[in-house]
Design a protein around this motif. Structure first.
Motif, PDB file in Angstrom:
ATOM      1  N   ALA A   1      28.840  19.713  48.885  1.00 53.52           N
ATOM      2  CA  ALA A   1      27.568  19.668  48.150  1.00 53.52           C
ATOM      3  C   ALA A   1      26.757  18.444  48.555  1.00 53.52           C
ATOM      4  O   ALA A   1      27.302  17.360  48.758  1.00 53.52           O
ATOM      5  CB  ALA A   1      27.831  19.653  46.648  1.00 53.52           C
ATOM      6  N   GLY A   2      25.453  18.606  48.620  1.00 54.58           N
ATOM      7  CA  GLY A   2      24.607  17.488  49.003  1.00 54.58           C
ATOM      8  C   GLY A   2      24.134  16.655  47.832  1.00 54.58           C
ATOM      9  O   GLY A   2      23.650  15.539  48.015  1.00 54.58           O
ATOM     10  N   ASN A   3      24.257  17.173  46.628  1.00 51.89           N
ATOM     11  CA  ASN A   3      23.792  16.435  45.448  1.00 51.89           C
ATOM     12  C   ASN A   3      24.488  16.981  44.206  1.00 51.89           C
ATOM     13  O   ASN A   3      25.215  17.979  44.266  1.00 51.89           O
ATOM     14  CB  ASN A   3      22.271  16.527  45.319  1.00 51.89           C
ATOM     15  CG  ASN A   3      21.779  17.964  45.304  1.00 51.89           C
ATOM     16  OD1 ASN A   3      22.216  18.770  44.492  1.00 51.89           O
ATOM     17  ND2 ASN A   3      20.864  18.300  46.216  1.00 51.89           N
TER      18      ASN A   3
ATOM     19  N   ALA B   1      27.431  25.170  42.220  1.00 46.45           N
ATOM     20  CA  ALA B   1      28.511  25.846  42.941  1.00 46.45           C
ATOM     21  C   ALA B   1      29.748  26.006  42.066  1.00 46.45           C
ATOM     22  O   ALA B   1      30.398  27.066  42.075  1.00 46.45           O
ATOM     23  CB  ALA B   1      28.854  25.077  44.209  1.00 46.45           C
ATOM     24  N   MET B   2      30.086  24.971  41.279  1.00 48.87           N
ATOM     25  CA  MET B   2      31.242  25.087  40.388  1.00 48.87           C
ATOM     26  C   MET B   2      31.007  26.162  39.337  1.00 48.87           C
ATOM     27  O   MET B   2      31.913  26.943  39.022  1.00 48.87           O
ATOM     28  CB  MET B   2      31.535  23.734  39.727  1.00 48.87           C
ATOM     29  CG  MET B   2      32.162  22.722  40.657  1.00 48.87           C
ATOM     30  SD  MET B   2      32.758  21.234  39.783  1.00 48.87           S
ATOM     31  CE  MET B   2      31.206  20.461  39.325  1.00 48.87           C
TER      32      MET B   2
ATOM     33  N   GLU C   1      19.648   5.330  48.813  1.00 47.68           N
ATOM     34  CA  GLU C   1      20.217   6.480  49.516  1.00 47.68           C
ATOM     35  C   GLU C   1      19.379   7.727  49.293  1.00 47.68           C
ATOM     36  O   GLU C   1      18.968   8.037  48.171  1.00 47.68           O
ATOM     37  CB  GLU C   1      21.645   6.732  49.022  1.00 47.68           C
ATOM     38  CG  GLU C   1      22.325   7.914  49.677  1.00 47.68           C
ATOM     39  CD  GLU C   1      23.696   8.188  49.093  1.00 47.68           C
ATOM     40  OE1 GLU C   1      24.371   9.111  49.571  1.00 47.68           O
ATOM     41  OE2 GLU C   1      24.071   7.482  48.139  1.00 47.68           O
ATOM     42  N   ASP C   2      19.139   8.469  50.369  1.00 46.46           N
ATOM     43  CA  ASP C   2      18.485   9.763  50.257  1.00 46.46           C
ATOM     44  C   ASP C   2      19.506  10.793  49.794  1.00 46.46           C
ATOM     45  O   ASP C   2      20.652  10.811  50.267  1.00 46.46           O
ATOM     46  CB  ASP C   2      17.905  10.200  51.606  1.00 46.46           C
ATOM     47  CG  ASP C   2      16.720   9.345  52.023  1.00 46.46           C
ATOM     48  OD1 ASP C   2      16.017   8.842  51.126  1.00 46.46           O
ATOM     49  OD2 ASP C   2      16.508   9.165  53.238  1.00 46.46           O
ATOM     50  N   ILE C   3      19.094  11.676  48.903  1.00 47.21           N
ATOM     51  CA  ILE C   3      19.973  12.740  48.431  1.00 47.21           C
ATOM     52  C   ILE C   3      19.855  13.929  49.353  1.00 47.21           C
ATOM     53  O   ILE C   3      18.755  14.392  49.654  1.00 47.21           O
ATOM     54  CB  ILE C   3      19.620  13.147  46.987  1.00 47.21           C
ATOM     55  CG1 ILE C   3      19.844  11.961  46.041  1.00 47.21           C
ATOM     56  CG2 ILE C   3      20.437  14.340  46.536  1.00 47.21           C
ATOM     57  CD1 ILE C   3      19.462  12.253  44.612  1.00 47.21           C
ATOM     58  N   ALA C   4      20.981  14.422  49.825  1.00 47.79           N
ATOM     59  CA  ALA C   4      20.988  15.542  50.761  1.00 47.79           C
ATOM     60  C   ALA C   4      20.603  16.831  50.050  1.00 47.79           C
ATOM     61  O   ALA C   4      20.543  16.902  48.826  1.00 47.79           O
ATOM     62  CB  ALA C   4      22.369  15.682  51.395  1.00 47.79           C
ATOM     63  N   GLY C   5      20.383  17.849  50.858  1.00 45.32           N
ATOM     64  CA  GLY C   5      20.035  19.157  50.313  1.00 45.32           C
ATOM     65  C   GLY C   5      21.230  19.846  49.725  1.00 45.32           C
ATOM     66  O   GLY C   5      22.348  19.323  49.715  1.00 45.32           O
ATOM     67  N   PRO C   6      21.035  21.057  49.226  1.00 46.43           N
ATOM     68  CA  PRO C   6      22.116  21.783  48.549  1.00 46.43           C
ATOM     69  C   PRO C   6      23.171  22.274  49.505  1.00 46.43           C
ATOM     70  O   PRO C   6      22.973  22.326  50.723  1.00 46.43           O
ATOM     71  CB  PRO C   6      21.376  22.963  47.895  1.00 46.43           C
ATOM     72  CG  PRO C   6      20.173  23.174  48.760  1.00 46.43           C
ATOM     73  CD  PRO C   6      19.775  21.801  49.220  1.00 46.43           C
ATOM     74  N   VAL C   7      24.318  22.640  48.933  1.00 43.35           N
ATOM     75  CA  VAL C   7      25.409  23.203  49.702  1.00 43.35           C
ATOM     76  C   VAL C   7      24.966  24.523  50.319  1.00 43.35           C
ATOM     77  O   VAL C   7      24.120  25.236  49.780  1.00 43.35           O
ATOM     78  CB  VAL C   7      26.644  23.420  48.796  1.00 43.35           C
ATOM     79  CG1 VAL C   7      26.359  24.464  47.757  1.00 43.35           C
ATOM     80  CG2 VAL C   7      27.866  23.785  49.609  1.00 43.35           C
TER      81      VAL C   7
END
Length: 267
Positions: free
Chosen positions: A211-213, A220-221, A251-257
């Protein structure tokens, strides 16, 4: 540091949602609370909201980071529920589990408390390093060696509690006495049994890795838990959760899984 936060709540297959969530931030202190009510539709819902509201109320009045402070917030909730039961004879059976988390963002540390079977998980490097222990009869059987930990989700007494706010008995809320120092990437999951009963710990870990965030992790869970529940054809309880990931301030938050990704199947 900063906190990447997501939350979810759902009614499941019940007529009402007796879970409640609340959170607040005062200066650099953050407080998260989740409660799962019991004692009839109206009683359980009322108890859960009393618990979460009382803890956040006391936190905002006396924001402090210590085990003593956290215990005082939970004690205030215990008092409020007890007073409401005295004032209303129809609510004598109401109670609620609780999971409460304090995070000191300036000093990168956390404390938590719980009572009942609403859980707190701490993840580091994608693995669970701490989890609260349920105040349930099924957990007592595990502790006594009569059952394996893996059967907690299926045990017929898994929902029979021996302690909750409003039904404490001889048990007191468990509060961590020493703060846990937090690292970049650490993650917390606070969740009611309506979530953790339907997702395994290794699945929580696998989804966190990809997961990216926090929102993608929790979504997802929840999807996995829903799939497991549908496959079982069993009724589902209310489900609620906070997902909190510790980030560096810049920190930049990544995109979704990846939506096509699925966790490895457990044996």
């Amino acid at each position: 540091m900063r906190l990447d936060i997501a939350q979810i709540t759902g009614i499941g297959d019940r007529q009402t949602n007796q879970d409640a969530l609340a959170s607040a931030i005062e200066d650099d202190l953050a407080c998260f609370v989740l409660a799962d009510g019991t004692g009839g539709h109206a009683g359980g819902e009322l108890a859960a909201h009393l618990v979460t509201g009382s803890i956040v109320e006391k936190f905002l009045q006396e924001a402090s980071f210590s085990a003593r402070a956290l215990r005082s917030y939970v004690d205030w909730a215990i008092y409020q529920v007890a007073q409401r039961k005295l004032d209303n004879a129809r609510q004598q059976q109401m109670s609620a589990t609780v999971a409460a988390l304090l995070i000191d963002q300036s000093n990168h540390c956390a404390l938590w408390a719980h009572l009942g079977d609403t859980r707190i998980y701490l993840f580091r490097d994608g693995k669970i390093i701490a989890v609260s222990k349920d105040h349930s009869h099924a957990q007592r059987l595990v502790d006594a060696g009569y059952a394996e930990y893996e059967v907690l989700r299926q045990h017929p007494q898994r929902s029979v509690l021996f302690a909750a706010i409003g039904a404490e008995g001889d048990s007191h809320p468990e509060v961590t006495l020493e703060a846990t120092l937090l690292q970049h990437g650490d993650a917390f999951l606070l969740c009611s049994d309506g979530l953790w009963e339907w997702i395994l710990e290794n699945e929580m870990e696998q989804v966190l890795t990809f997961a990216g965030n926090a929102d993608a992790w929790l979504t997802a869970m929840a999807d996995i838990a829903g799939q497991h529940n549908m496959a079982s054809r069993a009724d589902r309880d209310n489900f609620s959760a906070f997902a909190i990931i510790v980030r560096d301030e810049n920190e930049d938050i990544a995109g979704p899984v990846d939506t096509d990704w699925r966790p490895e199947q457990s044996d």
